[in-house]
Enzyme design. Structure first.
Site, short mmCIF file in Angstrom:
data_model
loop_
_atom_site.label_atom_id
_atom_site.label_comp_id
_atom_site.label_asym_id
_atom_site.label_seq_id
_atom_site.Cartn_x
_atom_site.Cartn_y
_atom_site.Cartn_z
N LYS A 22 -39.02 -12.74 -24.21
CA LYS A 22 -39.00 -13.85 -23.25
C LYS A 22 -38.94 -13.30 -21.83
CE LYS A 22 -34.88 -15.88 -22.16
NZ LYS A 22 -34.54 -15.92 -20.73
N ASN A 23 -38.06 -12.35 -21.61
CA ASN A 23 -37.83 -11.90 -20.24
C ASN A 23 -38.94 -10.99 -19.70
OD1 ASN A 23 -35.57 -13.43 -20.15
ND2 ASN A 23 -34.10 -11.75 -20.33
N CYS A 126 -29.17 -19.83 -16.96
CA CYS A 126 -27.96 -19.83 -17.77
C CYS A 126 -26.73 -19.88 -16.89
CB CYS A 126 -27.92 -18.57 -18.63
SG CYS A 126 -29.04 -18.63 -20.03
N ARG A 131 -25.04 -16.24 -9.56
CA ARG A 131 -26.45 -15.85 -9.57
C ARG A 131 -27.17 -16.10 -8.25
NH1 ARG A 131 -29.12 -16.83 -15.31
NH2 ARG A 131 -29.97 -14.82 -14.74
N ASP A 317 -27.08 -9.10 -21.99
CA ASP A 317 -27.67 -10.15 -22.84
C ASP A 317 -27.34 -9.96 -24.32
OD1 ASP A 317 -28.70 -11.27 -20.57
OD2 ASP A 317 -30.79 -10.72 -20.95
N ARG A 409 -34.69 -22.02 -26.00
CA ARG A 409 -35.14 -21.35 -24.79
C ARG A 409 -35.51 -19.89 -25.07
NH1 ARG A 409 -31.32 -20.46 -20.33
NH2 ARG A 409 -33.13 -19.28 -19.71
C1 LIG Z 1 -35.26 -14.17 -17.09
C2 LIG Z 1 -34.59 -12.84 -17.07
O1 LIG Z 1 -35.23 -11.81 -17.14
N1 LIG Z 1 -33.26 -12.85 -17.01
C3 LIG Z 1 -32.54 -11.61 -17.06
C4 LIG Z 1 -32.41 -11.01 -15.68
O2 LIG Z 1 -31.77 -11.98 -14.89
P1 LIG Z 1 -31.74 -11.80 -13.31
O3 LIG Z 1 -32.98 -11.13 -12.86
O4 LIG Z 1 -31.39 -13.11 -12.75
O5 LIG Z 1 -30.50 -10.80 -13.13
P2 LIG Z 1 -30.29 -9.67 -12.04
O6 LIG Z 1 -30.63 -8.35 -12.64
O7 LIG Z 1 -31.00 -10.07 -10.80
O8 LIG Z 1 -28.73 -9.76 -11.80
C5 LIG Z 1 -27.90 -8.60 -11.84
C6 LIG Z 1 -26.73 -8.79 -10.92
O9 LIG Z 1 -27.20 -8.83 -9.58
C7 LIG Z 1 -26.69 -9.98 -8.93
N2 LIG Z 1 -27.67 -10.44 -7.93
C8 LIG Z 1 -28.95 -10.66 -8.33
C9 LIG Z 1 -29.89 -11.10 -7.41
C10 LIG Z 1 -29.48 -11.30 -6.08
O10 LIG Z 1 -30.26 -11.70 -5.21
N3 LIG Z 1 -28.19 -11.06 -5.73
C11 LIG Z 1 -27.27 -10.63 -6.63
O11 LIG Z 1 -26.12 -10.43 -6.28
C12 LIG Z 1 -26.46 -10.99 -10.05
O12 LIG Z 1 -25.55 -11.99 -9.69
C13 LIG Z 1 -25.94 -10.08 -11.14
O13 LIG Z 1 -24.59 -9.82 -10.94
O14 LIG Z 1 -31.62 -9.81 -15.76
C14 LIG Z 1 -30.29 -10.01 -16.23
C15 LIG Z 1 -29.58 -8.67 -16.18
O15 LIG Z 1 -30.16 -7.79 -17.06
C16 LIG Z 1 -30.32 -10.60 -17.63
O16 LIG Z 1 -29.02 -10.92 -18.03
C17 LIG Z 1 -31.17 -11.88 -17.67
O17 LIG Z 1 -31.36 -12.29 -19.01
C1 LIG Z 2 -29.57 -15.06 -18.91
C2 LIG Z 2 -30.75 -15.21 -19.51
O1 LIG Z 2 -31.79 -15.94 -19.05
P1 LIG Z 2 -31.96 -16.55 -17.58
O2 LIG Z 2 -31.95 -15.37 -16.66
O3 LIG Z 2 -33.27 -17.26 -17.63
O4 LIG Z 2 -30.81 -17.48 -17.34
C3 LIG Z 2 -31.02 -14.52 -20.77
O5 LIG Z 2 -32.21 -14.37 -21.13
O6 LIG Z 2 -30.06 -14.12 -21.45
#
Ligand SMILES: CC(=O)N[C@H]1[C@@H](OP(=O)(O)OP(=O)(O)OC[C@H]2O[C@@H](n3ccc(=O)[nH]c3=O)[C@H](O)[C@@H]2O)O[C@H](CO)[C@@H](O)[C@@H]1O
Ligand SMILES: C=C(OP(=O)(O)O)C(=O)O
Length: 431
Positions: A22-23, A126, A131, A317, A409
């Site tokens: 998915k991701n 989620c 986030r 995850d 999802r």
């Molecule tokens: C759709 C998808 O692929 N989702 C994945 C993606 O989420 P996602 O890309 O949202 O997660 P991030 O790797 O960006 O987040 C990692 C950390 O960075 C922080 N952060 C992120 C962006 C930002 O602008 N500022 C900030 O502070 C977040 O709050 C978190 O603490 O990677 C996460 C970490 O492997 C996974 O759990 C999610 O399943």
């Molecule tokens: C946190 C997840 O998805 P999303 O970043 O779309 O919320 C996930 O795939 O576990």
């Protein structure tokens, strides 16, 4: 609303085909915005998130053709989607759609890269923490975009002449930030260096697809990625990488119930840290040509001490699923969650099944119990939901997991995959 009813106690035996991730599928689909030519994606999982993203992309003018099954494909092994963004008809991604899924925010970078501007609602996703998107905005600003937040929307404008290559250093590892930087940089003028980039396989998969579309990228999958911008990208054909989180989830389910399952098509190197932890718990893990075989026949579950980390560390995850497994360990385990500040929502639901878990800040202490007993439960995010499924598979009696839309999802054909291996899992349609 649908529910899933599970009667626990049966070991899992057989073959589970692993779907496309998915991701990975979501950013790959979004990359179709970068070219007017067709992007053909194979092995795209049939998931609610994919359907929602198709609606979001359709709103921007992307035409989606879903091809039939390829020879050898089964219902559980994905679909081929051909996405064509011949012209972008709308550069706004509305709140109604984006608020339902975190990844949909990632349309920002390709829209600005190709059209020079975009207006994208702040995202949802989620419920696992605040986030923020500050680092994604920082990446766009480094590439020269002017970014403002107006009425809940991020509004980004490229400078005259388009985005410009830059040096982007992320203060913390972010998957979405790295996807954003990559998709912004591929059409920017000149060179972009991304430091402290996420090394997740889904980033490498996006980069491989972008490269097939004509992008010039070095170092994807490493901490420093270097992109030489090109004038335009073309179409490509790409197959989505196998889902390492789905792989780890079913591996933990087998470790929980006992049995012997081949996770067909799984690639062990995508989740080595998780497989190492599973081996410590007592499961037997074997990499084969066909995938990953997981066995546990008799013997108890050993307690472990695990900290979630960016790739190649143990993934956040899989944290909830591991916790479910450890509820029945012979002793006390410790899990530290370092990625998201509120990703322990499954704890109180696991407690309904009889789990004994104490929380102390970002640490969960799990005291293994002899038995779990079925109960009605529900969860607020998708990995938490599937952790309840894992616990239910080993609980005495019947468990009903509510809010199944979370599972839909992220897990393709969950009941069919588990059911074929002997689990008693049934979907109950509801209002
Ligand atoms: C759709 C998808 O692929 N989702 C994945 C993606 O989420 P996602 O890309 O949202 O997660 P991030 O790797 O960006 O987040 C990692 C950390 O960075 C922080 N952060 C992120 C962006 C930002 O602008 N500022 C900030 O502070 C977040 O709050 C978190 O603490 O990677 C996460 C970490 O492997 C996974 O759990 C999610 O399943
Ligand atoms: C946190 C997840 O998805 P999303 O970043 O779309 O919320 C996930 O795939 O576990």
């Amino acid at each position: 609303m649908d529910r899933i009813r599970i009667t626990g106690g049966a070991p899992l035996n057989g073959v589970i085909p692993i779907s496309g991730a998915k991701n990975a599928a979501l950013p790959l689909m979004i990359a179709s915005l970068l070219t007017r030519e067709p992007l053909e994606l194979h092995n795209v999982p049939r998931l609610a998130d994919v359907q929602l993203l198709l609606r979001i992309l359709g709103n921007h003018g992307v035409d989606a053709a879903i091809a039939g099954k390829r020879p050898g494909q089964t219902q559980e092994t994905g679909q081929t989607i051909r996405l064509t963004a011949a012209s972008i008809i709308d550069t706004t991604a509305p709140y109604e759609l984006v608020s339902r899924m975190r990844a949909s925010f990632w349309v920002l970078a390709p829209l600005v890269a190709r059209m020079g501007h975009a207006r994208v609602s702040l995202p949802g996703g989620c419920a696992i923490g605040t986030r923020p998107v500050d680092l994604l905005i920082m990446a766009m600003e480094k590439l020269g975009a002017k970014v403002t937040i107006e009425g809940g929307y991020v509004v980004a404008e490229a400078p005259a002449g388009g985005l410009r290559g830059a040096h982007i250093t992320f203060p913390k590892v972010t998957v979405g930030g790295t996807h954003t930087a990559l998709m912004g940089a591929v059409l920017a003028q000149g060179e972009t260096v991304i430091d402290n980039a996420a090394r997740e396989p889904e980033v490498a998969d996006l980069a491989a697809c972008l490269a097939a579309m004509g992008a010039k990228i070095e170092g994807a999958g490493e901490s420093r990625i270097v992109v030489q911008g090109v004038g335009s990208l073309g179409g490509a054909s790409h197959s989505v990488v196998p889902d390492r989180i789905e792989t780890g989830t079913y591996a933990m389910a087998v470790a929980m119930t006992g049995g012997d399952v081949l996770l067909e098509g799984a690639r062990p190197e995508l989740l080595q840290a998780a497989l190492d932890v599973l081996a410590q718990t007592g499961a037997e893990i074997t990499a084969t040509n066909a995938g990953v075989r997981v066995r546990r026949n008799g013997g108890g579950i050993n307690p472990v001490d695990v900290t979630t980390e960016p790739f190649p560390g143990f993934p956040t995850d899989l944290q909830a699923q591991l916790m479910a497994l450890l509820t029945r360990a012979r002793g006390t385990s410790r899990i530290r969650e370092t990625i998201f500040e509120n990703r322990f929502m499954h704890v109180q639901e696991l407690a309904r099944l009889g789990a004994r878990i104490r929380l102390d800040g970002d640490v969960a202490w799990i005291d293994g119990v002899e038995r779990l007993t079925g109960a009605p439960v529900m969860a607020t995010d998708l990995r938490a939901s599937v952790s309840l499924v894992i616990a239910a598979l080993a609980a005495d009696g019947e468990t009903t997991v509510n809010r199944v839309y979370h599972l839909d999802r992220g897990f393709e054909a969950l009941e069919a995959k588990l059911g074929r291996c002997g689990a008693q899992v049934q979907r109950i349609s509801g209002d």
